[in-house]
Design an enzyme around this catalytic site. Structure first.
Site, PDB file in Angstrom:
ATOM      1  CB  ALA A  59      -0.830  -0.008   1.269  1.00 58.61           C
ATOM      2  CE1 TYR A 125      -2.931   4.903   3.468  1.00 56.11           C
ATOM      3  CE2 TYR A 125      -4.206   5.609   5.395  1.00 56.11           C
ATOM      4  CZ  TYR A 125      -3.376   4.728   4.751  1.00 56.11           C
ATOM      5  OH  TYR A 125      -3.302   3.458   5.293  1.00 56.11           O
TER       6      TYR A 125
HETATM    7  N1  LIG Z   1       0.740   1.905   8.915  1.00 56.71           N
HETATM    8  C1  LIG Z   1      -0.493   2.211   9.545  1.00 56.71           C
HETATM    9  O1  LIG Z   1      -0.483   2.928  10.653  1.00 56.71           O
HETATM   10  C2  LIG Z   1      -1.617   1.705   9.014  1.00 56.71           C
HETATM   11  C3  LIG Z   1      -2.961   2.171   9.488  1.00 56.71           C
HETATM   12  C4  LIG Z   1      -4.093   1.497   8.985  1.00 56.71           C
HETATM   13  C5  LIG Z   1      -4.312   0.920   8.006  1.00 56.71           C
HETATM   14  N2  LIG Z   1      -3.038   0.297   7.283  1.00 56.71           N
HETATM   15  C6  LIG Z   1      -2.976  -0.570   6.271  1.00 56.71           C
HETATM   16  O2  LIG Z   1      -2.259  -1.671   6.470  1.00 56.71           O
HETATM   17  C7  LIG Z   1      -1.900  -2.138   5.502  1.00 56.71           C
HETATM   18  C8  LIG Z   1      -0.117  -2.628   5.759  1.00 56.71           C
HETATM   19  O3  LIG Z   1       0.396  -1.380   6.233  1.00 56.71           O
HETATM   20  P1  LIG Z   1       1.857  -1.194   6.771  1.00 56.71           P
HETATM   21  O4  LIG Z   1       1.850  -0.574   7.987  1.00 56.71           O
HETATM   22  O5  LIG Z   1       2.325  -2.480   6.720  1.00 56.71           O
HETATM   23  O6  LIG Z   1       2.373  -0.281   5.585  1.00 56.71           O
HETATM   24  P2  LIG Z   1       4.130  -0.281   5.243  1.00 56.71           P
HETATM   25  O7  LIG Z   1       5.094  -0.714   6.254  1.00 56.71           O
HETATM   26  O8  LIG Z   1       4.195   1.235   4.573  1.00 56.71           O
HETATM   27  O9  LIG Z   1       4.212  -1.245   4.025  1.00 56.71           O
HETATM   28  C9  LIG Z   1       3.498  -1.174   2.787  1.00 56.71           C
HETATM   29  C10 LIG Z   1       4.400  -1.695   1.717  1.00 56.71           C
HETATM   30  O10 LIG Z   1       3.888  -1.533   0.503  1.00 56.71           O
HETATM   31  C11 LIG Z   1       4.998  -1.093  -0.580  1.00 56.71           C
HETATM   32  N3  LIG Z   1       4.569  -0.437  -1.561  1.00 56.71           N
HETATM   33  C12 LIG Z   1       4.302   1.048  -1.611  1.00 56.71           C
HETATM   34  N4  LIG Z   1       4.051   1.339  -3.172  1.00 56.71           N
HETATM   35  C13 LIG Z   1       4.155   0.211  -3.388  1.00 56.71           C
HETATM   36  C14 LIG Z   1       3.757  -0.015  -5.126  1.00 56.71           C
HETATM   37  N5  LIG Z   1       3.546   0.922  -5.866  1.00 56.71           N
HETATM   38  N6  LIG Z   1       4.170  -1.314  -5.232  1.00 56.71           N
HETATM   39  C15 LIG Z   1       4.293  -2.350  -4.459  1.00 56.71           C
HETATM   40  N7  LIG Z   1       4.448  -2.169  -3.328  1.00 56.71           N
HETATM   41  C16 LIG Z   1       4.354  -0.939  -2.911  1.00 56.71           C
HETATM   42  C17 LIG Z   1       5.788  -0.440   0.672  1.00 56.71           C
HETATM   43  O11 LIG Z   1       7.183  -0.675  -0.338  1.00 56.71           O
HETATM   44  P3  LIG Z   1       8.271   0.786  -0.083  1.00 56.71           P
HETATM   45  O12 LIG Z   1       8.451   1.182   1.111  1.00 56.71           O
HETATM   46  O13 LIG Z   1       9.347   0.115  -1.001  1.00 56.71           O
HETATM   47  O14 LIG Z   1       7.488   1.843  -0.832  1.00 56.71           O
HETATM   48  C18 LIG Z   1       5.931  -1.244   1.636  1.00 56.71           C
HETATM   49  O15 LIG Z   1       6.754  -2.428   1.760  1.00 56.71           O
HETATM   50  C19 LIG Z   1      -1.859  -1.129   4.252  1.00 56.71           C
HETATM   51  O16 LIG Z   1      -2.792  -1.566   3.426  1.00 56.71           O
HETATM   52  C20 LIG Z   1      -2.198  -0.019   5.198  1.00 56.71           C
HETATM   53  O17 LIG Z   1      -2.976   0.936   4.111  1.00 56.71           O
HETATM   54  C21 LIG Z   1      -1.740   0.744   7.765  1.00 56.71           C
END
Ligand SMILES: NC(=O)c1ccc[n+]([C@@H]2O[C@H](COP(=O)([O-])OP(=O)(O)OC[C@H]3O[C@@H](n4cnc5c(N)ncnc54)[C@H](OP(=O)(O)O)[C@@H]3O)[C@@H](O)[C@H]2O)c1
Length: 302
Positions: A59, A125
């Site tokens: 994401a 977002y």
């Molecule tokens: N983090 C939060 O607080 C939060 C809160 C609510 C919901 N969520 C949701 O939970 C899920 C997991 O989030 P997370 O916290 O694990 O996020 P994260 O740590 O930012 O991981 C997201 C991953 O997606 C990759 N990504 C970004 N752009 C991309 C693209 N164009 N193609 C392929 N991969 C891509 C990123 O790679 P790069 O780093 O290389 O770009 C990263 O490895 C997501 O759906 C997010 O929206 C997260």
């Protein structure tokens, strides 16, 4: 059972590789292997791997940057989930598991949001993530959408590691104290996801949107205080313990108005986990207990 995990290097994707491994053969891809902006590449990968279950943890998660990069956020968060769902449906794959956010809500509620409460994102977002939910639902393939919030991990980029770094650097810690949420460890989400998927028989399980967050509530300030308090006694070095003690003294709460960011954030975004508990029998543990466990395995080399 073949499982495809996207976003393998992210906070959640990394943990999913561990928790889903016992359920089948795993094919995990990160940003480098699959750019979710590239619909053709998504289809090509899906056609070559033909997973039974796709777990989309990739994401665009930079909430502030999304304000100026709406197109990119919409492609990754809004369009790609629909492409995954369409491709899965085309060859008869079993299920798409996708993750979404509390930021699909506007924060005006006074009780934890339920899955069917009206959405109304107040930042780019949140809007892009809502597009992704809708794209999946429109396709009509089997799906589970897990909305979560305030995810942290002991690796990657997140609030927990930022607070420890700032404590080490001796920076004044002015932290927002008027946004109410549930800080949630990525491992807990990954474990809950695995527990849900383990319940799938050949007939499958109920599909739809579910909330998965730690129980309880906190503000960013309270989370920072909890992190530093624990590390002040448990850091592996005397210097680390001292930095955290001093960090606590430099910690102060501020209002959102005093901390200007490009993206507005909901003031209240607790999510109600009751549907998850009633449907799958999964109880989400309290955020303080989870934080304690997460910090126990962190090297605490602050
Ligand atoms: N983090 C939060 O607080 C939060 C809160 C609510 C919901 N969520 C949701 O939970 C899920 C997991 O989030 P997370 O916290 O694990 O996020 P994260 O740590 O930012 O991981 C997201 C991953 O997606 C990759 N990504 C970004 N752009 C991309 C693209 N164009 N193609 C392929 N991969 C891509 C990123 O790679 P790069 O780093 O290389 O770009 C990263 O490895 C997501 O759906 C997010 O929206 C997260």
């Amino acid at each position: 059972m073949k499982i495809l995990v996207t976003g393998k290097d992210g906070q959640l994707g990394f943990e999913l590789q561990r928790t889903l491994a016992p359920l089948g053969s795993m094919h995990a891809v990160g940003h480098r292997e699959l750019d979710l902006r590239n619909a053709d590449a998504i289809c090509e990968l899906m056609r070559s791997v033909r997973p039974d279950i796709v777990v989309n943890a990739g994401a665009y998660t930079d909430v502030n940057k999304a304000e100026s990069e709406r197109d990119v956020a919409n492609e990754v968060n809004g369009r790609a989930p629909g492409v995954l769902a369409e491709e899965l449906k085309r060859y008869g794959g079993r299920l798409l598991v996708h993750f979404s956010t509390d930021y699909v809500f506007d924060g005006s509620s006074t009780r934890p949001y339920r899955e069917d409460d009206p959405t109304n994102p107040i930042n780019a977002y949140g809007a892009s993530k809502l597009l992704g939910e809708q794209a999946i639902q429109e396709v009509g393939a089997a799906y589970l959408i897990f909305r979560t919030e305030w995810v942290y991990a002991t690796r990657g980029r997140n609030f927990l590691l930022t607070i420890l770094r700032l404590a080490r650097e001796g920076t004044p810690l002015r932290v927002v104290d008027d946004q109410v949420v549930a800080p949630t460890w990525s491992r807990m989400i990954a474990e809950a996801t695995a527990a849900v998927l383990a319940q799938f028989g050949s007939e499958g399980a109920p599909k739809g949107v579910y909330h998965i967050t730690a129980a309880g509530q906190a503000t960013w300030y309270q989370l920072a205080e909890a992190i530093l308090t624990q590390c002040a006694t448990q850091a592996s070095t005397a210097a680390g313990r001292e930095w955290c003690k001093q960090g606590l003294q430099r910690l102060s709460g501020i209002s959102s108005a005093e901390f200007s960011t490009p993206a507005r954030r909901p003031a209240y975004s607790l999510l109600c986990n009751d549907k998850l508990a009633q449907t799958f029998g999964i109880c989400c543990p309290g955020w303080r207990d989870q934080l304690c466990l997460a910090l126990c395995e962190h090297p605490l080399s602050v």
